[in-house]
Design an enzyme around this catalytic site. Structure first.
Site, short mmCIF file in Angstrom:
data_model
loop_
_atom_site.label_atom_id
_atom_site.label_comp_id
_atom_site.label_asym_id
_atom_site.label_seq_id
_atom_site.Cartn_x
_atom_site.Cartn_y
_atom_site.Cartn_z
N ASN A 35 77.69 -53.10 -31.40
CA ASN A 35 78.69 -52.17 -30.83
C ASN A 35 79.12 -52.56 -29.41
OD1 ASN A 35 77.24 -49.22 -32.44
ND2 ASN A 35 78.97 -50.47 -33.11
N ARG A 83 72.97 -42.31 -44.46
CA ARG A 83 74.15 -42.85 -43.78
C ARG A 83 75.37 -42.01 -44.15
NH1 ARG A 83 76.02 -48.79 -42.10
NH2 ARG A 83 77.93 -48.19 -41.04
N ARG A 91 75.85 -49.50 -46.37
CA ARG A 91 75.18 -50.68 -45.82
C ARG A 91 74.24 -50.23 -44.71
NH1 ARG A 91 80.76 -51.72 -44.69
NH2 ARG A 91 81.35 -50.85 -42.65
N HIS A 110 83.63 -39.23 -31.05
CA HIS A 110 82.25 -39.38 -30.57
C HIS A 110 81.76 -38.06 -29.95
CE1 HIS A 110 82.39 -43.54 -31.55
NE2 HIS A 110 83.22 -43.89 -30.58
N ARG A 122 89.52 -42.04 -30.37
CA ARG A 122 88.17 -42.27 -30.92
C ARG A 122 87.08 -41.54 -30.16
NH1 ARG A 122 87.25 -46.27 -34.53
NH2 ARG A 122 85.16 -46.50 -33.70
N ASP A 174 77.65 -42.37 -38.80
CA ASP A 174 78.88 -43.17 -38.86
C ASP A 174 80.08 -42.30 -39.19
OD1 ASP A 174 80.40 -45.45 -38.68
OD2 ASP A 174 79.84 -46.24 -40.65
C1 IPE Z 1 76.42 -48.59 -37.35
O1 IPE Z 1 77.74 -48.15 -37.38
C2 IPE Z 1 75.88 -48.44 -35.96
C3 IPE Z 1 75.69 -47.06 -35.51
C4 IPE Z 1 75.81 -46.00 -36.25
C5 IPE Z 1 75.32 -46.92 -34.13
P1 IPE Z 1 78.96 -49.20 -37.27
O2 IPE Z 1 80.19 -48.39 -37.44
O3 IPE Z 1 78.83 -49.98 -36.02
O4 IPE Z 1 78.67 -50.15 -38.51
P2 IPE Z 1 79.61 -51.16 -39.30
O5 IPE Z 1 80.25 -52.02 -38.28
O6 IPE Z 1 80.63 -50.33 -40.02
O7 IPE Z 1 78.71 -51.87 -40.24
C1 IPE Z 2 79.72 -44.09 -35.37
O1 IPE Z 2 81.08 -43.87 -35.57
C2 IPE Z 2 79.35 -44.11 -33.92
C3 IPE Z 2 79.00 -45.44 -33.38
C4 IPE Z 2 78.91 -46.54 -34.07
C5 IPE Z 2 78.77 -45.53 -31.96
P1 IPE Z 2 82.13 -45.06 -35.54
O2 IPE Z 2 82.69 -45.15 -34.17
O3 IPE Z 2 81.56 -46.29 -36.10
O4 IPE Z 2 83.24 -44.47 -36.52
P2 IPE Z 2 84.13 -45.28 -37.58
O5 IPE Z 2 83.22 -46.06 -38.43
O6 IPE Z 2 85.05 -46.15 -36.77
O7 IPE Z 2 84.85 -44.21 -38.33
MG MG Z 3 81.49 -47.06 -37.97
#
Ligand code: IPE
Ligand code: IPE
Ligand code: MG
Length: 272
Positions: A93, A213, A219, A62, A58, A45
Site C-alpha cells: 500500500n 475478507r 485473495r 477510509h 477515497r 477491503d
Molecule cells: C489488502 O487490500 C491490504 C489491506 C486490507 C490493508 P488491498 O486493497 O491492498 O489488496 P489488493 O491490492 O486488492 O490485493
Molecule cells: C481497504 O480499502 C483499505 C486499505 C487497503 C488501506 P481499499 O482502499 O483497498 O478499497 P478498494 O479495494 O480500492 O475498494
Molecule cells: Mg482494496
C-alpha cells in the site's frame, strides 16, 4: 459511569434499525460459546469502492471504514473472541498515490487519539505488527503510547497490521534465524515450527482460526501466510465501511458449521 456500564454501553448493539438489531441478536444467540474462534483476522477491503459508490473521495471511504473497525471489535468482544487482527496497511500500500498514503496515516493517528479512552475503558489491549519503524514519527509515537497505555488490558487484543506483509515478515524471520545461528543460539537441526513461530511478529499469539475478507475479492494479498495455514476462509461482498456485527456473527456461525479436519478423515474427526 462505572466499568460495567461503560462496557455495556460500548458493546451494546448499534441502535438505529430495530429490525436489524433483532436480526443481529438472533444470529448472536445461535453462536455456540464453547466453539468461538480465539483469533479472528480480517482483511478490511473495499473502502475505495464504497467511496466511489457514494460519489466521494477515497479518503471518505477510509474514514467510514472506522465504523467497520468499531463493529467488528464490538462483535468480537461480545462473543468472547480474544484476538482480533485487522489488516490496515500493507507493505504494497506504500505504492499508492502519496496523498492517499498521507491521508491514511493521518487518519490512523486521529482515530487512535479519538478512540483510545473508550478502548481502554473497555479493556481492549492495542497491539501492532508490521514494519512500525517505517511509519511517520507522529503515527508511530501515538501508536506506541496507546499500546503502552492499554498493555495491561485483558478482554481482547486488537492487533493492527501496519506496513505489514507476510513476505516481509518471513524475510525478517530468516534474518533473525541466521543471526541466531551465527551467534550459536540455535543449531540448524533445532529449527522447527516453534522456532519459526517465535521469530514472527505474531509471537505469542494463537494462529487465526477464521480469516475474513470483505469487498468480494478472494485473495490473501500477502497477509499472515504462515499463520493461516489451517484457517477457515470467509469471503463477503460487503464493503468494509458497511461491515456490521451481524456479518461477523454470520462468519462465526458459518465457521462453526464447518468440519476442520487438519488432514484427517471425517470419521477420525467425528469419532476420535
Ligand atoms: C489488502 O487490500 C491490504 C489491506 C486490507 C490493508 P488491498 O486493497 O491492498 O489488496 P489488493 O491490492 O486488492 O490485493
Ligand atoms: C481497504 O480499502 C483499505 C486499505 C487497503 C488501506 P481499499 O482502499 O483497498 O478499497 P478498494 O479495494 O480500492 O475498494
Ligand atoms: Mg482494496
Amino acid at each position: 459511569m462505572d466499568e460495567a456500564q461503560a462496557l455495556s454501553a460500548f458493546f451494546a448493539p448499534s441502535p438505529p434499525v430495530l429490525e436489524n438489531a433483532a436480526h443481529t441478536e438472533a444470529l448472536k444467540a445461535r453462536i455456540d460459546p464453547a466453539r468461538v474462534p480465539q483469533h479472528v483476522a480480517i482483511i478490511m477491503d473495499g473502502n475505495g469502492r464504497w467511496a466511489e459508490q457514494h460519489g466521494e473521495a477515497r479518503i471518505i471511504g477510509h474514514m467510514n471504514g472506522v465504523q467497520g473497525v468499531r463493529e467488528s471489535l464490538r462483535g468480537a468482544s461480545a462473543i468472547g473472541v480474544k484476538w482480533l487482527t485487522l489488516y490496515a496497511f500493507s507493505t504494497e500500500n506504500w505504492n499508492r498515490p502519496s496523498d492517499e498514503v498521507e491521508a491514511l496515516m493521518d487518519l490512523l493517528v486521529r482515530t487512535v487519539v479519538q478512540e483510545i479512552d473508550e478502548l481502554h475503558e473497555n479493556s481492549v489491549r492495542l497491539h501492532a505488527i508490521g514494519d512500525i519503524d517505517s511509519l511517520p514519527d507522529a503515527c508511530r509515537e501515538t501508536l506506541q503510547q496507546a499500546i503502552a497505555r492499554t498493555a495491561g488490558n485483558t478482554r481482547i487484543t486488537l492487533t493492527l497490521a501496519l506496513s505489514y506483509s507476510a513476505r516481509w515478515e518471513l524475510v525478517r524471520m530468516a534474518r533473525l534465524m541466521a543471526r541466531d545461528a551465527i551467534d550459536e543460539r540455535i543449531i540448524p537441526e533445532a529449527i522447527d515450527e516453534k522456532a519459526v513461530g517465535e521469530r514472527l511478529t505474531t509471537k505469542g499469539m494463537p494462529d487465526p482460526e477464521l480469516l475474513i475478507r470483505t469487498s468480494g475479492e478472494q485473495r490473501i494479498s500477502n497477509f499472515l501466510l504462515w499463520q493461516i495455514a489451517y484457517a477457515e476462509l470467509w469471503f463477503t461482498p460487503v464493503l468494509w465501511p458497511d461491515f456490521r456485527e451481524e456479518h461477523l456473527f454470520q462468519a462465526v456461525l458459518d465457521y462453526q458449521g464447518r468440519e476442520r479436519r487438519f488432514g484427517l478423515t471425517s470419521k477420525q474427526v467425528t469419532h476420535p
